[in-house]
Design a protein around this motif. Structure first.
Motif, PDB file in Angstrom:
ATOM      1  N   THR A 282       0.833  -1.202   0.000  1.00  0.00           N
ATOM      2  CA  THR A 282       0.000   0.000   0.000  1.00  0.00           C
ATOM      3  C   THR A 282       0.868   1.253   0.000  1.00  0.00           C
ATOM      4  O   THR A 282       0.584   2.217  -0.718  1.00  0.00           O
ATOM      5  CB  THR A 282      -0.942  -0.009   1.218  1.00  0.00           C
ATOM      6  N   VAL A 283       1.925   1.242   0.772  1.00  0.00           N
ATOM      7  CA  VAL A 283       2.839   2.391   0.816  1.00  0.00           C
ATOM      8  C   VAL A 283       3.470   2.606  -0.561  1.00  0.00           C
ATOM      9  O   VAL A 283       3.589   3.745  -1.022  1.00  0.00           O
ATOM     10  CB  VAL A 283       3.912   2.194   1.910  1.00  0.00           C
ATOM     11  N   TYR A 284       3.845   1.527  -1.232  1.00  0.00           N
ATOM     12  CA  TYR A 284       4.390   1.659  -2.590  1.00  0.00           C
ATOM     13  C   TYR A 284       3.388   2.351  -3.513  1.00  0.00           C
ATOM     14  O   TYR A 284       3.737   3.276  -4.240  1.00  0.00           O
ATOM     15  CB  TYR A 284       4.775   0.287  -3.162  1.00  0.00           C
ATOM     16  N   ARG A 285       2.143   1.899  -3.484  1.00  0.00           N
ATOM     17  CA  ARG A 285       1.115   2.500  -4.357  1.00  0.00           C
ATOM     18  C   ARG A 285       0.873   3.970  -4.005  1.00  0.00           C
ATOM     19  O   ARG A 285       0.732   4.806  -4.904  1.00  0.00           O
ATOM     20  CB  ARG A 285      -0.188   1.700  -4.275  1.00  0.00           C
ATOM     21  N   MET A 286       0.837   4.299  -2.712  1.00  0.00           N
ATOM     22  CA  MET A 286       0.638   5.704  -2.307  1.00  0.00           C
ATOM     23  C   MET A 286       1.788   6.570  -2.806  1.00  0.00           C
ATOM     24  O   MET A 286       1.578   7.676  -3.314  1.00  0.00           O
ATOM     25  CB  MET A 286       0.502   5.814  -0.786  1.00  0.00           C
TER      26      MET A 286
ATOM     27  N   ILE B  41       9.939   7.832   4.660  1.00  0.00           N
ATOM     28  CA  ILE B  41       9.108   6.631   4.634  1.00  0.00           C
ATOM     29  C   ILE B  41       9.189   5.941   5.991  1.00  0.00           C
ATOM     30  O   ILE B  41      10.277   5.633   6.466  1.00  0.00           O
ATOM     31  CB  ILE B  41       9.591   5.654   3.546  1.00  0.00           C
ATOM     32  N   MET B  42       8.036   5.736   6.626  1.00  0.00           N
ATOM     33  CA  MET B  42       7.964   4.927   7.840  1.00  0.00           C
ATOM     34  C   MET B  42       6.894   3.870   7.608  1.00  0.00           C
ATOM     35  O   MET B  42       5.704   4.189   7.539  1.00  0.00           O
ATOM     36  CB  MET B  42       7.624   5.736   9.079  1.00  0.00           C
ATOM     37  N   ALA B  43       7.324   2.646   7.455  1.00  0.00           N
ATOM     38  CA  ALA B  43       6.376   1.571   7.145  1.00  0.00           C
ATOM     39  C   ALA B  43       6.998   0.227   7.480  1.00  0.00           C
ATOM     40  O   ALA B  43       8.185   0.138   7.752  1.00  0.00           O
ATOM     41  CB  ALA B  43       6.002   1.624   5.669  1.00  0.00           C
ATOM     42  N   GLY B  44       6.185  -0.783   7.420  1.00  0.00           N
ATOM     43  CA  GLY B  44       6.658  -2.141   7.624  1.00  0.00           C
ATOM     44  C   GLY B  44       6.107  -2.803   8.871  1.00  0.00           C
ATOM     45  O   GLY B  44       6.138  -4.019   8.993  1.00  0.00           O
TER      46      GLY B  44
ATOM     47  N   LYS C 157      13.525   8.256  -7.505  1.00  0.00           N
ATOM     48  CA  LYS C 157      13.276   8.508  -8.930  1.00  0.00           C
ATOM     49  C   LYS C 157      13.540   9.947  -9.359  1.00  0.00           C
ATOM     50  O   LYS C 157      14.079  10.191 -10.431  1.00  0.00           O
ATOM     51  CB  LYS C 157      11.835   8.117  -9.253  1.00  0.00           C
ATOM     52  N   TYR C 158      13.156  10.915  -8.532  1.00  0.00           N
ATOM     53  CA  TYR C 158      13.295  12.323  -8.915  1.00  0.00           C
ATOM     54  C   TYR C 158      14.455  13.028  -8.220  1.00  0.00           C
ATOM     55  O   TYR C 158      14.555  14.244  -8.268  1.00  0.00           O
ATOM     56  CB  TYR C 158      11.991  13.074  -8.642  1.00  0.00           C
ATOM     57  N   GLY C 159      15.309  12.287  -7.555  1.00  0.00           N
ATOM     58  CA  GLY C 159      16.498  12.878  -6.967  1.00  0.00           C
ATOM     59  C   GLY C 159      16.343  13.417  -5.554  1.00  0.00           C
ATOM     60  O   GLY C 159      17.272  14.022  -5.026  1.00  0.00           O
ATOM     61  N   ALA C 160      15.207  13.213  -4.939  1.00  0.00           N
ATOM     62  CA  ALA C 160      15.036  13.654  -3.553  1.00  0.00           C
ATOM     63  C   ALA C 160      15.882  12.779  -2.634  1.00  0.00           C
ATOM     64  O   ALA C 160      16.161  11.623  -2.929  1.00  0.00           O
ATOM     65  CB  ALA C 160      13.568  13.563  -3.141  1.00  0.00           C
ATOM     66  N   LYS C 161      16.293  13.354  -1.505  1.00  0.00           N
ATOM     67  CA  LYS C 161      16.954  12.551  -0.491  1.00  0.00           C
ATOM     68  C   LYS C 161      15.893  11.674   0.145  1.00  0.00           C
ATOM     69  O   LYS C 161      14.752  12.089   0.321  1.00  0.00           O
ATOM     70  CB  LYS C 161      17.618  13.445   0.546  1.00  0.00           C
ATOM     71  N   VAL C 162      16.262  10.444   0.479  1.00  0.00           N
ATOM     72  CA  VAL C 162      15.303   9.482   1.002  1.00  0.00           C
ATOM     73  C   VAL C 162      15.694   9.095   2.421  1.00  0.00           C
ATOM     74  O   VAL C 162      16.843   8.804   2.697  1.00  0.00           O
ATOM     75  CB  VAL C 162      15.237   8.222   0.117  1.00  0.00           C
ATOM     76  N   ILE C 163      14.687   9.106   3.288  1.00  0.00           N
ATOM     77  CA  ILE C 163      14.870   8.680   4.669  1.00  0.00           C
ATOM     78  C   ILE C 163      13.911   7.524   4.908  1.00  0.00           C
ATOM     79  O   ILE C 163      12.707   7.658   4.683  1.00  0.00           O
ATOM     80  CB  ILE C 163      14.554   9.816   5.651  1.00  0.00           C
ATOM     81  N   ALA C 164      14.427   6.391   5.351  1.00  0.00           N
ATOM     82  CA  ALA C 164      13.591   5.248   5.708  1.00  0.00           C
ATOM     83  C   ALA C 164      13.691   5.065   7.213  1.00  0.00           C
ATOM     84  O   ALA C 164      14.788   4.937   7.758  1.00  0.00           O
ATOM     85  CB  ALA C 164      14.062   3.992   4.988  1.00  0.00           C
ATOM     86  N   ILE C 165      12.541   5.100   7.878  1.00  0.00           N
ATOM     87  CA  ILE C 165      12.491   5.035   9.337  1.00  0.00           C
ATOM     88  C   ILE C 165      11.802   3.741   9.744  1.00  0.00           C
ATOM     89  O   ILE C 165      10.698   3.453   9.274  1.00  0.00           O
ATOM     90  CB  ILE C 165      11.714   6.240   9.905  1.00  0.00           C
ATOM     91  N   SER C 166      12.432   2.985  10.618  1.00  0.00           N
ATOM     92  CA  SER C 166      11.778   1.776  11.106  1.00  0.00           C
ATOM     93  C   SER C 166      10.727   2.171  12.140  1.00  0.00           C
ATOM     94  O   SER C 166      10.861   3.161  12.842  1.00  0.00           O
ATOM     95  CB  SER C 166      12.793   0.808  11.704  1.00  0.00           C
ATOM     96  N   ASN C 167       9.698   1.380  12.199  1.00  0.00           N
ATOM     97  CA  ASN C 167       8.591   1.660  13.098  1.00  0.00           C
ATOM     98  C   ASN C 167       9.049   1.516  14.545  1.00  0.00           C
ATOM     99  O   ASN C 167       9.499   0.447  14.939  1.00  0.00           O
ATOM    100  CB  ASN C 167       7.456   0.693  12.779  1.00  0.00           C
ATOM    101  N   PRO C 168       8.906   2.556  15.352  1.00  0.00           N
ATOM    102  CA  PRO C 168       9.440   2.511  16.717  1.00  0.00           C
ATOM    103  C   PRO C 168       8.576   1.749  17.719  1.00  0.00           C
ATOM    104  O   PRO C 168       9.018   1.492  18.823  1.00  0.00           O
ATOM    105  CB  PRO C 168       9.495   3.991  17.098  1.00  0.00           C
TER     106      PRO C 168
END
Length: 127
Positions: A57-61, A75-78, A103-114
């Motif tokens: 769902t997060v991918y589609r959003m 991104i915080m998901a999983g 894809k568009y060059g933005a910096k990406v932050i992936a956060i694990s669910n706390p």
């Protein structure tokens, strides 16, 4: 470890960073880190999140909402995948999310669910 706050303030001084926040209930809730950052005025942005969202769902959003106007994608998901996805499937989906986010060059932050306990391979939940 890169901290979200540090990354946001690496942006040019004359520009308020625009952030796309994508995730599950931890991002959607009124007390979420995303809403707190936007309400602080330190950033602008958009929150695309849904209670109970899994990685697919997060991918589609993200796919529907990402464009070249964002400086950062957070991104915080999983947390909702532990009992429904096998680890290899979750890793493939998360990898696809990260590839799309870049894809568009933005910096990406992936956060694990706390708030979720990591589910070990020996756990017999939903498998």
């Amino acid at each position: 470890m890169i901290r979200l706050r540090d990354l946001l303030f690496e942006q040019p001084k004359n520009k308020i960073p625009k952030v796309l926040f994508v995730g599950d209930s931890q991002t959607a809730n009124n007390w979420s880190y995303a809403k707190n950052l936007i309400n602080s005025g330190a950033i602008t942005g958009k929150i695309i999140a849904r209670n109970g969202a899994n990685l697919s769902t997060v991918y589609r959003m993200l796919d529907r909402n990402l464009d070249n106007t964002y400086d950062v994608v957070s991104i915080m998901a999983g947390g909702n995948d532990g009992t429904t996805n096998k680890p290899d499937q979750a890793i493939r989906t998360l990898s696809a999310i990260l590839t799309l986010a870049k894809k568009y060059g933005a910096k990406v932050i992936a956060i694990s669910n706390p708030t979720k306990r990591f589910i070990l391979p020996t756990d017999k939940i939903g498998r």
